[in-house]
Design an enzyme around this catalytic site. Structure first.
Site, PDB file in Angstrom:
ATOM      1  N   TYR A 142       0.829  -1.220   0.000  1.00 29.01           N
ATOM      2  CA  TYR A 142       0.000   0.000   0.000  1.00 29.01           C
ATOM      3  C   TYR A 142       0.856   1.260   0.000  1.00 29.01           C
ATOM      4  O   TYR A 142       0.399   2.322  -0.403  1.00 29.01           O
ATOM      5  CB  TYR A 142      -0.933   0.034   1.221  1.00 29.01           C
ATOM      6  N   LYS A 191       3.520 -15.434   3.354  1.00 27.32           N
ATOM      7  CA  LYS A 191       3.493 -16.277   2.148  1.00 27.32           C
ATOM      8  C   LYS A 191       4.952 -16.579   1.817  1.00 27.32           C
ATOM      9  O   LYS A 191       5.454 -16.267   0.727  1.00 27.32           O
ATOM     10  CB  LYS A 191       2.757 -15.512   1.025  1.00 27.32           C
ATOM     11  N   ASP A 223      -2.953 -18.207   2.750  1.00 24.47           N
ATOM     12  CA  ASP A 223      -4.099 -18.922   2.165  1.00 24.47           C
ATOM     13  C   ASP A 223      -4.680 -19.906   3.185  1.00 24.47           C
ATOM     14  O   ASP A 223      -5.900 -20.032   3.329  1.00 24.47           O
ATOM     15  CB  ASP A 223      -3.731 -19.617   0.842  1.00 24.47           C
ATOM     16  N   ASP A 247      -5.231  -6.550   5.996  1.00 24.34           N
ATOM     17  CA  ASP A 247      -6.441  -5.850   5.557  1.00 24.34           C
ATOM     18  C   ASP A 247      -7.533  -6.876   5.253  1.00 24.34           C
ATOM     19  O   ASP A 247      -8.685  -6.767   5.703  1.00 24.34           O
ATOM     20  CB  ASP A 247      -6.093  -5.028   4.293  1.00 24.34           C
TER      21      ASP A 247
END
Ligand code: NAD
Length: 356
Positions: A142, A191, A223, A247
């Site tokens: 972001y 990840k 995930d 988020d």
């Protein structure tokens, strides 16, 4: 105690829900002999209308000089056509960065009286939902550079995600310290099988963990975490992750507890000053109709009392007042259940004040 609070009412339902939260703070001030001074700080669409920008310098100054900031919500369809650099949300990002608010904490707790609003299977909900999501707030994709350009006859967009060790370390400390006051377990989400930023995240969190031998550390791929939150949320105590993953996962976590209108969040940096807000947006579909649930904002004010002003007893009083009103069967439209009494935003605020 005297405390100055910067008040950002914002857009849509923002002014309605903030008004009720301030009423609750006034009741706390009267009962516990404090003085809360409110300084208005226009931000979002209303500031674009009045000043041409989403975060005027005067509002930024007000926030930087306050003991804490209480925010409703910003944005709405009226400002959707603004250029991206001047959208209401830009004001929020700029304010977080200027205040150095690098951590966002969102509790995901299911109120026993609202178990029927939980969208999960009853046997899963029965195990209880009570964890917090600690999200890095001013780094990652972001805040990386963004570009779109023509390449080989087509448009190509690029967003850069980067993290430094110190950005990871400081949020990891927040998570471990929080776990110490809870059930002593941190789940770090990344990840690391694909992303370099995640591999650095995992290595740095492991280093920080050595300073907290009493806290258990687990790692989980994002995930899998998204699945586990709906499969068995009772396994989580403190979940810590980077900005983008946080988020998404914090929205998922809040959804499984029942209503989006019930959940507060705090954003903190160094020191005690923070920014406190409900997790939802400005809900333009119900704005101005006295239908908004003010509880998320009222609980955000309670978090402010606890974390920024060190007023644990006052915070407990507000949270117990909310519990008592729910127990008595009063509900706003978003959490309405069978046999309960439907009330509007103002009446919900009044009932909670009455308990204080
Ligand atoms: P939203 O959270 O505003 O609304 C989603 C749904 O939840 C709507 O049906 C709404 O009526 C309902 N809802 C939300 N809060 C509620 C409450 N307190 N009581 C009862 N019902 C409630 O999300 P959205 O519709 O995607 O976004 C609307 C605007 O808010 C957009 O402009 C968005 O950019 C902005 N937004 C702002 C923030 C913020 O200020 N922090 C966060 C998210 C979205």
């Amino acid at each position: 105690m005297n405390k100055t609070i910067a008040v950002i009412r914002g857009d849509g339902i923002g002014p309605e829900i903030v008004g009720e939260a301030l009423g609750v703070l006034d009741a706390v001030a009267a009962r516990f002999h404090h003085s809360f001074i409110y300084r208005e700080a226009p931000m979002g669409g209303c500031a674009i209308d009045e000043f041409g920008v989403p975060l005027p310098d005067s509002s930024l100054e007000t926030c930087l000089h306050a003991d804490s900031v209480l925010l409703g919500a910003v944005g709405g369809p009226k400002w959707d056509s603004q250029p991206s650099a001047n959208r209401p949300e830009r004001g929020l990002l700029k304010l977080r960065e200027a205040m150095g608010l690098y951590t966002n904490v969102r509790p995901a707790r299911m109120f026993a009286d609202l178990a029927s609003s939980c969208p999960l299977r009853a046997d899963i909900a029965a195990r209880g939902i009570d964890f917090v999501v600690v999200r890095e707030l001013i780094g990652g994709v972001y805040f990386g550079s963004h570009s779109t350009a023509e390449e080989n006859g087509e448009q190509k967009a690029v967003d850069i995600m980067s993290y430094t060790e110190h950005e990871i370390r400081r949020v990891a400390h927040v998570a471990f310290q929080m776990a110490r006051k809870r059930r002593g377990r941190v789940t770090s989400v990344d990840k690391a099988n694909v992303l370099d930023t995640s591999r650095l995240w995992r290595k740095t969190v492991e280093e920080v963990a050595k300073e907290y031998p009493d806290v258990e550390l687990l790692h989980m791929y994002v995930d899998n975490a998204a699945m586990q939150i709906v499969r068995d949320p009772s396994q989580f105590d403190v979940l810590v992750t980077e900005n983008l993953f946080g988020d998404i996962l914090s929205d998922e976590a809040s959804q499984i507890t029942g209503s989006i209108g019930m959940i507060p969040s705090s954003s903190m940096g160094e020191g005690t000053r923070g920014m406190y807000e409900p997790i939802h947006g400005s809900a333009p579909d119900i704005a101005g109709q006295d239908k908004a649930n003010p509880i998320g904002t009222i609980l955000a004010a309670a978090m402010m009392l606890r974390y920024s002003f060190d007023m644990a007893q006052e915070a407990d009083t507000v949270e117990n007042a909310v519990d008592a009103v729910l127990k008595a069967g009063y509900r706003c439209g978003d959490i309405m259940g069978e046999g309960c009494r439907l009330v509007g935003c103002r009446e919900m605020g009044r009932l909670i004040r009455e308990q204080i």
